[in-house]
Design an enzyme around this catalytic site. Structure first.
Site: not given
Ligand code: GLA
Length: 733
Positions: A537, A617
């Site tokens: 928020d 990776e």
């Protein structure tokens, strides 16, 4: 630009113009403050000819108008509606007077226009200096008692933002009770609307929900002591025909992190009322004579160019006029967080070995998550004891930070300062510091309780413990977590009649603490978290410029979560990490590339055991980190376009774009959310480019005009398999 003048009928007209919108009110002959218009910018002039005074049976007629039988608070459009004096709709303010009556009837007193945007003491708010913002204050007074309501409007012209908050001042000579004190009221006399709200749960925040406004009330809100995963304190009201590119949309972004209510009422006269503010449930604020109450702020915006423009208004305003501090506009460091890599099962040596691998791949910050303090090997104990577990780390915090730094990385740390475990030294010493109801057993959640942040002594103790840790080592980042909601709302430090204030006092206490902590450590990057995005928020963003968007790191799920978040919040506030595959929340297998594209669409991090990655990776991660460093500025400050919706059941893919405001560069990402056989080709039209300029895609030799990419579009690459994702870096040729 704000102006006010008296028309020929002694009515005062207040007009606010932003770059593209106009907002108008009028204090009428009787002193009632009516709402006239909010929408696309129109030239100066009195628009109140449009106000209608319908006179339905059974609506109360205001005594002040005597013989005007159609002058009813139940039907005329208002700026600050109140309960009890004729308005049966949902209202903004309800006051219980000292005589027990529940009524307030407001009348215009005076107003003032000032340069620069107001601030609210003790509460977060958008800011703007005199070159970019203005403030309008309109003061109203009850017709009977000396109870004042000061309405404040903040105007950030260039982003079409109008903020509102109210101050309620009691000068009546007696105590009153505020039983409802919302921040805003918007009455729209006609139009057919939809609501767009964002709901969810832990690991599934901000799911998109669009509904037609039907007669009655539709509300979303929170009573959880936090803005919550369940409903976002950002909501939209838009015309039925609104799309990403066209249509009328109103946004409401509450600058508050606690209980809230957003309510829309479509009433008998086919008018639509929107109110927003602190949820009145379990709220009752006592105002003694001479006291004031400040509501939090709501930031409104209007766009008649669809939802995309509305979002971009908020993105710009949040980035430039809400977030603060050193990292507000600066590129955030790429990071590795050990949570999903080790959970609480780690040693200092393990963390250093992760940091060594991560540093080689270009990652800049190492974050030590939960489990480093007190007795904390599981989530059943230790919260509140912010003392480093040197036995577990094998060294002091300062030594660990130095070891991490020696790998070439910065060091960050996790805290959950608002909570307390019953199995902690702090709880044993101060059981009354937890929020629990008298004579009842505590309500546990994740086996923990919440500290009483309404109390200054509790806050001071916790603040000092944090300061001690933060000053003991070289710490560049803090993740501030909050892993439960508040149900037993009772503070031992306040009398019985003040218990209805505790939810709000808790949030004021939290803000007080955050202000002190963040201003004491201006060089630290603070990240807000509440089990992921449970407190996403504008309130938290005022103190901390980014939020851990969700505990769900599955890129397919994240596509929807980040899509929903993007309606009200910019990408620079969205922390997003590459985690292991199969994913720990869903078990879904996805490629590193897909995970990387989602993480790079926010503030990039890695959250897995990097020591276990294959060499291939690791090369993939190092490429992603390099690309993040290259693209982060565009992602943070570029214009954001939702090119398709992941909720479109007819399309298997979702696609979004970041483009520089000057059109010189864009980055477009797609992800296939479903696999289909015999796949048809997929195209999207790029936005925001310069029509006449020539561009390359991903550095290819071919060039395309901006006009072709925007109007003819691009073909998305066609790949085999599930959940693949591609990205298209569009640069000037
Ligand atoms: C919350 C956070 C996670 C992690 C854990 C630690 O769930 O969202 O990222 O920090 O707490 O307990």
């Amino acid at each position: 630009m704000i102006s006010s003048y008296k028309n020929d009928h002694e009515n005062t007209i207040f007009t606010i113009h932003t770059a593209n919108t106009t907002y108008q009110m009028k204090a009428d002959w009787y002193g009632t403050l009516l709402h006239t218009y909010y929408g696309k910018r129109v030239p100066d002039g009195d628009l109140s000819y449009i106000i209608e005074y319908p006179a339905p049976s059974f609506s109360g007629h205001s005594h002040i108008a005597r013989t005007s039988w159609n002058y009813s608070p139940d039907t005329y459009p208002q700026e600050c509606s109140t309960f009890g004096c004729g308005d049966f709709r949902t209202t903004m303010i309800a006051v219980r007077n000292t005589d027990g009556s529940r009524g307030l009837e407001l009348c215009y007193v005076d107003s003032e226009i000032t340069e620069g945007k107001y601030s609210i003491k003790g509460l977060p708010a958008f800011y703007g200096d005199k070159d970019e913002a203005q403030t309008l204050r309109i003061t109203l007074k009850d017709r009977v008692y000396d109870i004042y309501v000061h309405l404040y409007y903040g105007v950030i012209d260039k982003y079409d933002i109008i903020t509102r908050y109210a101050v309620i001042e009691n000068k009546s000579g007696a105590e009153i009770k505020l039983e409802k004190a919302l921040s805003m009221n918007l009455d729209i006399q006609f139009g057919k609307f939809d609501t767009i709200t964002f709901h969810g749960r832990h690991t599934s925040e901000r799911e998109f929900c669009r509904e037609t406004v039907e007669p009655g009330r539709r509300s979303v809100g929170s009573l959880r002591g936090a803005s919550s995963h369940q409903f976002s304190p950002f909501a939209i009201l838009c015309s039925h025909d609104a799309t990403e590119e066209a249509g009328e949309c109103y946004g409401f972004n509450f600058v508050y992190s606690g209980n809230f209510l957003w309510e829309v009422e479509y009433e008998q006269m086919r008018q639509t009322r929107v109110v927003m503010g602190i949820n009145p449930e379990n709220f009752c604020y006592i105002l003694a004579d001479g006291e004031t109450f400040e509501t939090p702020e709501v930031a409104m915006s209007f766009s008649n160019e669809g939802l995309g423009k509305l979002s971009r208004n908020y993105h710009k305003a949040i980035r430039n006029n809400l977030c603060r501090g050193k990292y507000k506009l600066a590129r955030r460091p790429s990071l590795i967080n050990n949570w999903e890599g080790t959970y609480m099962d780690f040693t200092g040596d393990k963390l250093v070995s992760m940091a060594e691998d991560a540093s080689k791949l270009g990652i800049e910050l190492f974050v030590m998550d939960d489990g480093w303090f007190g007795k904390r090997d599981t989530d059943t104990s230790g919260l509140g004891d912010w003392v480093v577990n040197e036995k577990k780390l094998g060294c002091t915090l300062s030594e660990l930070a130095e070891r991490i730094k020696a790998t070439g990385m910065k060091f960050g740390i996790w805290f959950e300062p608002e909570c307390i475990s019953e199995d902690s030294d702090l709880f044993r010493a101060h059981p009354d510091w937890a929020l629990t109801m008298p004579n009842r057993g505590p309500v546990r959640s994740r086996t923990q309780l919440v500290l009483d942040f309404a109390r200054e002594d509790v806050r001071e103790y916790i603040l000092n413990s944090l300061i001690k840790v933060l000053e003991s080592a070289d710490i560049s980042y803090v993740k501030w977590d909050f892993n439960r909601h508040i149900c037993d709302v009772y503070s031992n430090a306040f009398p019985a009649e003040k218990q209805g204030e505790i939810n709000h006092r808790y949030i004021l206490g939290l803000y007080d603490m955050l202000e002190k902590l963040t201003s004491r450590f201006p060089d630290i990057l603070f990240e807000s978290c509440s089990g992921g995005g449970g407190r996403f928020d504008c309130g938290m963003l005022y103190y901390m410029p980014q939020v851990w968007c969700s505990d769900d790191t599955d890129p397919v799920e994240r596509t929807k979560i980040q899509y929903g978040t993007s309606f009200g919040f910019p990408s620079c506030t969205v922390a997003s990490h590459v985690s292991a595959s199969p994913n720990h929340q869903t078990g879904r297998v996805t490629s590193l590339k897909t995970r990387g594209n989602l993480a790079t669409s926010g503030m990039y991090g890695v959250e897995l055991d990097i020591n276990k990655m294959t060499d291939e990776e690791k090369v993939g991660i190092s490429e992603q980190v390099a690309r993040y460093k290259e693209l982060a500025d565009l992602v943070m400050s570029g214009d954001y376009y939702r090119l398709t919706s992941p909720y479109d059941v007819k399309e298997p893919f979702a696609c979004w774009e970041f483009v520089r405001e000057d059109g010189s560069e864009a980055w477009v990402v797609d992800i296939y959310l479903r696999t289909v056989a015999n796949r048809y080709p997929a195209f999207v039209k790029i936005r925001g480019l310069i029509p006449d300029a020539q561009y390359r895609i991903n550095g290819s030799n071919e060039t395309y005009s901006g006009a072709s990419l925007m109007y003819c579009g691009i073909k998305l690459l066609h790949r085999w398999g599930e959940y693949y994702s591609d990205s298209y870096h569009i640069t000037l040729a």
